[in-house]
Scaffold this active site. Structure first.
Site, PDB file in Angstrom:
ATOM      1  N   LYS A  14       0.649  -1.292   0.244  1.00  0.00           N
ATOM      2  CA  LYS A  14      -0.290   0.425   0.153  1.00  0.00           C
ATOM      3  C   LYS A  14       0.920   1.397  -0.060  1.00  0.00           C
ATOM      4  O   LYS A  14       1.580   1.665   1.057  1.00  0.00           O
ATOM      5  CB  LYS A  14      -1.191  -0.154   1.170  1.00  0.00           C
ATOM      6  CG  LYS A  14      -2.437   0.576   0.823  1.00  0.00           C
ATOM      7  CD  LYS A  14      -1.966   1.863   0.996  1.00  0.00           C
ATOM      8  CE  LYS A  14      -1.885   2.936   2.379  1.00  0.00           C
ATOM      9  NZ  LYS A  14      -1.161   3.746   2.106  1.00  0.00           N
ATOM     10  N   GLU A  66       9.931   1.504  10.529  1.00  0.00           N
ATOM     11  CA  GLU A  66      11.112   2.155  10.028  1.00  0.00           C
ATOM     12  C   GLU A  66       9.967   4.006  10.245  1.00  0.00           C
ATOM     13  O   GLU A  66       9.294   3.976   9.977  1.00  0.00           O
ATOM     14  CB  GLU A  66      11.667   2.624   8.638  1.00  0.00           C
ATOM     15  CG  GLU A  66      12.894   1.587   8.567  1.00  0.00           C
ATOM     16  CD  GLU A  66      13.297   1.719   7.270  1.00  0.00           C
ATOM     17  OE1 GLU A  66      13.677   0.338   6.830  1.00  0.00           O
ATOM     18  OE2 GLU A  66      13.199   2.986   7.407  1.00  0.00           O
ATOM     19  N   CYS A  96      13.766  11.158   6.828  1.00  0.00           N
ATOM     20  CA  CYS A  96      13.382  10.685   8.058  1.00  0.00           C
ATOM     21  C   CYS A  96      15.185  10.535   8.693  1.00  0.00           C
ATOM     22  O   CYS A  96      14.814  10.535  10.172  1.00  0.00           O
ATOM     23  CB  CYS A  96      13.377   9.188   7.804  1.00  0.00           C
ATOM     24  SG  CYS A  96      14.610   7.872   7.670  1.00  0.00           S
ATOM     25  N   GLU A 100       9.735  15.977  15.372  1.00  0.00           N
ATOM     26  CA  GLU A 100      10.513  16.094  14.120  1.00  0.00           C
ATOM     27  C   GLU A 100       9.359  17.053  12.685  1.00  0.00           C
ATOM     28  O   GLU A 100       8.203  16.967  12.821  1.00  0.00           O
ATOM     29  CB  GLU A 100       9.741  14.591  13.093  1.00  0.00           C
ATOM     30  CG  GLU A 100      10.204  14.848  11.849  1.00  0.00           C
ATOM     31  CD  GLU A 100       9.604  12.699  11.771  1.00  0.00           C
ATOM     32  OE1 GLU A 100       9.139  12.840  11.926  1.00  0.00           O
ATOM     33  OE2 GLU A 100      10.893  12.469  11.275  1.00  0.00           O
TER      34      GLU A 100
HETATM   35  N1  LIG Z   1      12.151   6.164   9.304  1.00  0.00           N
HETATM   36  C1  LIG Z   1      11.839   6.233   8.235  1.00  0.00           C
HETATM   37  O1  LIG Z   1      12.690   5.237   7.304  1.00  0.00           O
HETATM   38  C2  LIG Z   1      10.608   7.076   7.642  1.00  0.00           C
HETATM   39  C3  LIG Z   1      10.379   7.362   6.091  1.00  0.00           C
HETATM   40  C4  LIG Z   1       9.611   7.929   5.517  1.00  0.00           C
HETATM   41  C5  LIG Z   1       8.960   8.314   6.896  1.00  0.00           C
HETATM   42  N2  LIG Z   1       9.154   8.780   7.379  1.00  0.00           N
HETATM   43  C6  LIG Z   1       8.544   9.619   8.460  1.00  0.00           C
HETATM   44  O2  LIG Z   1       6.513   9.072   8.115  1.00  0.00           O
HETATM   45  C7  LIG Z   1       6.468  10.350   8.600  1.00  0.00           C
HETATM   46  C8  LIG Z   1       6.448  11.205   7.013  1.00  0.00           C
HETATM   47  O3  LIG Z   1       5.579  10.243   6.065  1.00  0.00           O
HETATM   48  P1  LIG Z   1       3.663  10.109   6.242  1.00  0.00           P
HETATM   49  O4  LIG Z   1       3.294  11.170   6.272  1.00  0.00           O
HETATM   50  O5  LIG Z   1       3.660   9.529   4.575  1.00  0.00           O
HETATM   51  O6  LIG Z   1       4.440   9.096   7.477  1.00  0.00           O
HETATM   52  P2  LIG Z   1       2.164   8.313   7.245  1.00  0.00           P
HETATM   53  O7  LIG Z   1       2.669   7.588   8.551  1.00  0.00           O
HETATM   54  O8  LIG Z   1       1.259   9.574   7.809  1.00  0.00           O
HETATM   55  O9  LIG Z   1       2.254   7.480   6.559  1.00  0.00           O
HETATM   56  C9  LIG Z   1       2.836   6.307   5.874  1.00  0.00           C
HETATM   57  C10 LIG Z   1       1.448   5.788   4.815  1.00  0.00           C
HETATM   58  O10 LIG Z   1       0.902   5.083   5.846  1.00  0.00           O
HETATM   59  C11 LIG Z   1      -0.783   5.232   5.500  1.00  0.00           C
HETATM   60  N3  LIG Z   1      -0.706   4.522   6.766  1.00  0.00           N
HETATM   61  C12 LIG Z   1      -1.598   5.601   7.962  1.00  0.00           C
HETATM   62  N4  LIG Z   1      -2.008   5.842   8.866  1.00  0.00           N
HETATM   63  C13 LIG Z   1      -2.868   4.311   8.202  1.00  0.00           C
HETATM   64  C14 LIG Z   1      -3.107   3.772   9.799  1.00  0.00           C
HETATM   65  N5  LIG Z   1      -4.055   3.488  10.389  1.00  0.00           N
HETATM   66  N6  LIG Z   1      -3.020   2.376   9.708  1.00  0.00           N
HETATM   67  C15 LIG Z   1      -2.214   1.951   8.028  1.00  0.00           C
HETATM   68  N7  LIG Z   1      -1.496   2.934   7.375  1.00  0.00           N
HETATM   69  C16 LIG Z   1      -1.818   3.476   7.456  1.00  0.00           C
HETATM   70  C17 LIG Z   1      -0.400   6.289   4.922  1.00  0.00           C
HETATM   71  O11 LIG Z   1      -1.329   6.197   3.888  1.00  0.00           O
HETATM   72  C18 LIG Z   1       1.449   6.091   4.101  1.00  0.00           C
HETATM   73  O12 LIG Z   1       0.758   4.837   3.040  1.00  0.00           O
HETATM   74  C19 LIG Z   1       7.392  11.343   9.114  1.00  0.00           C
HETATM   75  O13 LIG Z   1       7.469  10.510  10.464  1.00  0.00           O
HETATM   76  C20 LIG Z   1       8.415  10.160   8.685  1.00  0.00           C
HETATM   77  O14 LIG Z   1       9.507  10.672   9.454  1.00  0.00           O
HETATM   78  C21 LIG Z   1      10.489   8.129   8.327  1.00  0.00           C
HETATM   79  O1  LIG Z   2      13.584   8.719   5.135  1.00  0.00           O
HETATM   80  C1  LIG Z   2      13.924   8.519   5.521  1.00  0.00           C
HETATM   81  C2  LIG Z   2      14.666   7.452   4.745  1.00  0.00           C
HETATM   82  C3  LIG Z   2      15.221   5.776   4.451  1.00  0.00           C
HETATM   83  C4  LIG Z   2      16.358   5.050   4.078  1.00  0.00           C
HETATM   84  C5  LIG Z   2      16.641   4.142   3.915  1.00  0.00           C
HETATM   85  O2  LIG Z   2      15.369   3.053   4.319  1.00  0.00           O
HETATM   86  C6  LIG Z   2      17.713   3.216   2.654  1.00  0.00           C
HETATM   87  O3  LIG Z   2      19.035   3.794   2.670  1.00  0.00           O
HETATM   88  O4  LIG Z   2      17.382   1.765   3.279  1.00  0.00           O
END
Ligand SMILES: NC(=O)c1ccc[n+]([C@@H]2O[C@H](COP(=O)([O-])OP(=O)(O)OC[C@H]3O[C@@H](n4cnc5c(N)ncnc54)[C@H](O)[C@@H]3O)[C@@H](O)[C@H]2O)c1
Ligand SMILES: O=C/C=C/C=C(\O)C(=O)O
Length: 484
Positions: free
Chosen positions: A176, A252, A286, A388
């Site tokens: 998804k 993650e 992230c 964040e």
């Molecule tokens: N650690 C990492 O590798 C990493 C990578 C990218 C983004 N992020 C974090 O994500 C955030 C931004 O990305 P975002 O806005 O897409 O995150 P988000 O959590 O809003 O959404 C991420 C995904 O989860 C889905 N989702 C949302 N609520 C859900 C639920 N209740 N059940 C199942 N799926 C659900 C969304 O549709 C989307 O596909 C920031 O906090 C960022 O730090 C972390």
């Molecule tokens: O936004 C988050 C980035 C994550 C990066 C990785 O998971 C990677 O480099 O494998």
């Protein structure tokens, strides 16, 4: 108008309703997306289960790894289509997307084909008295049907970072992608078929989170595990969703990453590296740095040089080679980032550069643009330094001693990444090891060895993925003990 459909059992399926896919560069609608309802999600999970019990489940490791390499080759062949979809959805500069997002997708599949092909069987000979022995060996079997939920910031990179080990280990998946970025995952569905991945192994459902395809997927009884990348709050919600069935999760999540700049650092390289670590992907990674701690004797020089570097960034169209920085992903996210800009000023921050919505050409005015921003005058007590932002912004804070720098950097509820900038490599190793994070870089940033453990602690996640570490999530070992 392009339409992105769900992909179930090898066929594209319409959804129950349509939603807009918006280009953040100018706010125009670039596609219509078919939202999967409960029946489509259920069909996708059933297709994945059927495939697991079919030829895919009986495929040899060598044949699976051969298929993973075929997927990587097909990604290379369809790179332009993947790039077009990714850029239309995210507005990120084309050059950077080709070099990172698309290239890493192919690299992810090749890396895990190598890992799985080389994976042996762990075994132990047990001596249990009177000369008797028992042979113990652990066979790894796929976890089963895996739900993979991806965010919008590095859509293809992060989706394939999950898909590659999941499929290489013999699982089937239902993915998804984020509602903000449906395009590249849909092209990937075509790639899977073209590469010869059997129908039902890779399934794709589009939609939102709570109350939509995301939640329908994580709560589906046919799911054997959930791998998720996204916000910490959503991760907590998904944990609750799978808790009744005690399904494993790999998360993650967010970060509030620190950089430590010591006076003996190579300041040219440090300013270049910090500019990337704060502003790459418009701060929507992230791993990006949102807290920069600088030894006091070089605080003014580093601050001024970093601000000058931020002012040299060029916001603009993805296709313009001069563009270094795109928009943020959505109007909602733009508002969130700008609210943090306002909060910083109310907290008494000095704005070194930025701090507003960015002024762009009139034809881009419908997009979601923010200025690369740096502040001084904030402390670890301020919300802007604790929460964040996930945008192009960082607080610059001075320190006097190594001990103070380590304490400030570790003073966070997150624990994803850190970077240490010093020419004293003994200090580099010492300080990096003391960072309470999943990955600490010294004199570099976002340099990735795909076989190393990757992930975060605290609010930054659960588990590690990368190399053999991914197998600990995507497989279930059975230890066989044979009395000899
Ligand atoms: N650690 C990492 O590798 C990493 C990578 C990218 C983004 N992020 C974090 O994500 C955030 C931004 O990305 P975002 O806005 O897409 O995150 P988000 O959590 O809003 O959404 C991420 C995904 O989860 C889905 N989702 C949302 N609520 C859900 C639920 N209740 N059940 C199942 N799926 C659900 C969304 O549709 C989307 O596909 C920031 O906090 C960022 O730090 C972390
Ligand atoms: O936004 C988050 C980035 C994550 C990066 C990785 O998971 C990677 O480099 O494998």
């Amino acid at each position: 108008m392009t339409e992105y459909r769900n992909f179930v059992g090898g066929r594209f399926l319409d959804g129950a309703s349509l939603f807009d896919d918006v280009n953040p560069v100018d706010g125009t609608v670039v596609a219509r997306v078919h939202e999967a309802d409960a029946s489509v999600v259920d069909r996708a999970v059933r297709a994945a289960r059927t495939a697991l019990d079919g030829p895919w489940g009986r495929m040899t490791v060598a044949d699976r790894c051969r298929l993973m390499r075929a997927v990587a080759d097909e990604i290379d062949r369809r790179a332009d289509d993947l790039l077009a979809a990714e850029v239309a959805d995210t507005g990120k500069p084309e050059a950077g997307a080709r070099e990172l997002d698309i290239a890493r997708a192919a690299a992810n599949f090749r890396s895990f084909a190598d890992v799985v092909a080389a994976e042996g069987v762990e075994s132990f000979l047990l001596d249990y008295g009177q000369g008797r022995q028992a042979l113990n060996y652990a066979v790894r079997k796929p976890l089963g049907v895996v739900a993979a939920i991806a965010p919008w910031n590095l859509p293809l990179l992060l989706l394939t970072w999950k898909l590659a080990p999941a499929l290489a280990s013999g699982n089937t998946v239902v993915v998804k992608p984020s509602e903000e970025t449906p395009g590249s995952a849909t092209v990937l569905a075509e790639i899977m078929t073209a590469a010869g991945v059997p129908d039902g192994v890779f399934n794709l459902v589009h939609g939102f989170g709570a109350g939509s395809a995301g939640e329908l997927l994580t709560t589906h009884p046919g799911i054997d595990g959930v791998t998720f990348t996204g916000s910490s709050a959503t991760g907590a919600g998904i944990m609750k969703a799978v808790a009744p069935r005690v399904r494993p999760v790999s998360f993650e999540l967010g970060g509030k990453n620190a950089a430590l700049v010591f006076a003996d650092a190579d300041l040219d390289a440090t300013v270049e590296g910090l500019t990337r670590s704060v502003f790459a992907n418009t701060g929507q990674v992230c791993l990006c740095t949102e807290r920069v701690y600088i030894e006091r004797s070089v605080f003014d020089e580093v601050s001024e040089r970093l601000a000058a570097s931020a002012r040299s960034l060029r916001l603009g169209r993805p296709c313009d080679p001069a563009t270094t920085t795109g928009p943020v992903i959505s109007a909602v996210h733009q508002r969130k980032v700008l609210d943090y800009f306002d909060l910083a000023e109310r907290a008494g921050a000095t704005v070194l550069t930025g701090g507003q919505a960015a002024k762009v050409d009139s034809d881009l005015a419908g997009g979601f643009w923010v200025e690369p921003t740096l502040w001084t005058g904030l402390t670890n007590a301020d919300r802007v330094v604790r929460e964040e932002i996930f945008g192009p912004a960082a607080a610059l804070i001075p320190f006097d001693t190594e001990e103070e720098a380590v304490r400030l950097a570790n003073d966070t509820d997150y624990g994803l990444a850190a970077s240490v900038w010093t020419t004293d490599l003994s200090r580099g190793h010492r300080v990096a090891q003391r960072m309470a994070v999943g990955i600490a870089w010294v004199n570099t940033w976002f340099l990735r060895e795909l076989r190393s453990p990757f992930g975060g602690r605290g609010l930054s996640g659960i588990g590690r993925e990368g190399g053999r570490h991914s197998l600990d999530f995507y497989t279930e070992p059975t230890n066989v003990c044979v009395a000899i």
